[in-house]
Design a protein around this motif. Structure first.
Motif, mmCIF file in Angstrom:
data_model
loop_
_atom_site.group_PDB
_atom_site.id
_atom_site.type_symbol
_atom_site.label_atom_id
_atom_site.label_comp_id
_atom_site.label_asym_id
_atom_site.label_seq_id
_atom_site.Cartn_x
_atom_site.Cartn_y
_atom_site.Cartn_z
ATOM 1 N N HIS A 235 0.847 -1.194 0.000
ATOM 2 C CA HIS A 235 0.000 0.000 0.000
ATOM 3 C C HIS A 235 0.883 1.245 0.000
ATOM 4 O O HIS A 235 1.968 1.250 0.584
ATOM 5 N N PHE A 236 0.397 2.295 -0.641
ATOM 6 C CA PHE A 236 1.062 3.589 -0.623
ATOM 7 C C PHE A 236 0.184 4.546 0.161
ATOM 8 O O PHE A 236 -1.044 4.539 0.010
ATOM 9 N N ALA A 237 0.795 5.352 1.016
ATOM 10 C CA ALA A 237 0.032 6.269 1.857
ATOM 11 C C ALA A 237 0.765 7.600 1.956
ATOM 12 O O ALA A 237 1.958 7.683 1.691
ATOM 13 N N GLU A 238 0.016 8.623 2.335
ATOM 14 C CA GLU A 238 0.591 9.930 2.646
ATOM 15 C C GLU A 238 0.251 10.247 4.086
ATOM 16 O O GLU A 238 -0.880 10.042 4.520
ATOM 17 N N ILE A 239 1.228 10.735 4.802
ATOM 18 C CA ILE A 239 0.993 11.109 6.189
ATOM 19 C C ILE A 239 0.974 12.633 6.273
ATOM 20 O O ILE A 239 2.008 13.286 6.154
ATOM 21 N N ASP B 21 -2.929 -6.418 9.148
ATOM 22 C CA ASP B 21 -3.493 -7.374 8.187
ATOM 23 C C ASP B 21 -2.425 -8.127 7.406
ATOM 24 O O ASP B 21 -2.742 -8.981 6.584
ATOM 25 N N GLY B 22 -1.144 -7.777 7.623
ATOM 26 C CA GLY B 22 -0.053 -8.488 6.961
ATOM 27 C C GLY B 22 0.437 -7.847 5.675
ATOM 28 O O GLY B 22 1.090 -8.497 4.862
ATOM 29 N N ASP B 23 0.143 -6.570 5.479
ATOM 30 C CA ASP B 23 0.537 -5.880 4.254
ATOM 31 C C ASP B 23 1.704 -4.922 4.489
ATOM 32 O O ASP B 23 1.965 -4.509 5.610
ATOM 33 N N PHE B 24 2.384 -4.568 3.409
ATOM 34 C CA PHE B 24 3.464 -3.584 3.418
ATOM 35 C C PHE B 24 2.854 -2.200 3.231
ATOM 36 O O PHE B 24 1.850 -2.058 2.530
ATOM 37 N N VAL B 25 3.498 -1.184 3.796
ATOM 38 C CA VAL B 25 3.068 0.191 3.563
ATOM 39 C C VAL B 25 4.295 1.046 3.274
ATOM 40 O O VAL B 25 5.285 1.001 4.004
ATOM 41 N N ILE B 26 4.207 1.806 2.191
ATOM 42 C CA ILE B 26 5.218 2.812 1.870
ATOM 43 C C ILE B 26 4.518 4.148 2.016
ATOM 44 O O ILE B 26 3.592 4.464 1.273
ATOM 45 N N ALA B 27 4.942 4.916 3.020
ATOM 46 C CA ALA B 27 4.251 6.161 3.355
ATOM 47 C C ALA B 27 5.098 7.373 2.990
ATOM 48 O O ALA B 27 6.288 7.433 3.299
ATOM 49 N N ASP B 28 4.471 8.325 2.345
ATOM 50 C CA ASP B 28 5.098 9.582 1.956
ATOM 51 C C ASP B 28 5.010 10.557 3.126
ATOM 52 O O ASP B 28 3.916 10.835 3.625
ATOM 53 N N ILE B 29 6.153 11.056 3.565
ATOM 54 C CA ILE B 29 6.184 12.000 4.690
ATOM 55 C C ILE B 29 6.770 13.343 4.276
ATOM 56 O O ILE B 29 7.280 14.088 5.106
#
Length: 116
Positions: free
Chosen positions: A39-43, A58-66
């Motif tokens: 998943h891609f997210a923005e914080i 849930d067992g997923d990866f997250v790449i978050a934009d900070i």
């Protein structure tokens, strides 16, 4: 006949029986059965952490934009603390990539600190 001549087609004749028809629909179903997603997210603020935590649980990866925060920002410090707690609970990993991304992994996945 060597493997390269089979690939590049050197010598010998080919018949229809030498080839196998692949149906793309067979492969589309394989993707639907995956258990782990990226998943891609923005914080932007503290509330953006909730869906990230849910995804990691849930067992997923997250790449978050900070990019909206500096590394000395108090909000991002609280975000790091919350995500570190989640990572400890699920035995995952968390790393910051540059000044603009955080990578959070689920159970049993570690991020190498060495570049390839």
């Amino acid at each position: 006949m060597g493997i390269m001549s089979k690939i590049l087609g050197g010598g010998g004749s080919r018949s229809v029986d030498d080839y196998v028809e692949l149906d793309a629909d067979d492969f589309a179903d394989a993707h639907a059965e995956t258990d782990t997603q990226v998943h891609f997210a923005e914080i932007a603020d503290q509330s953006d952490v909730i869906p990230i935590k849910d995804a990691v649980y849930d067992g997923d990866f997250v790449i978050a934009d900070i990019t909206r925060h500096s590394t000395s920002d108090r909000t991002i410090e609280h975000v790091y603390d919350e995500l570190r707690q989640v990572v400890q609970e699920v035995d995952g990993d968390i790393v910051q990539k540059g000044d603009d991304q955080i990578i959070v992994t689920p159970t049993g996945v570690k991020v190498s600190r060495q570049k390839l």
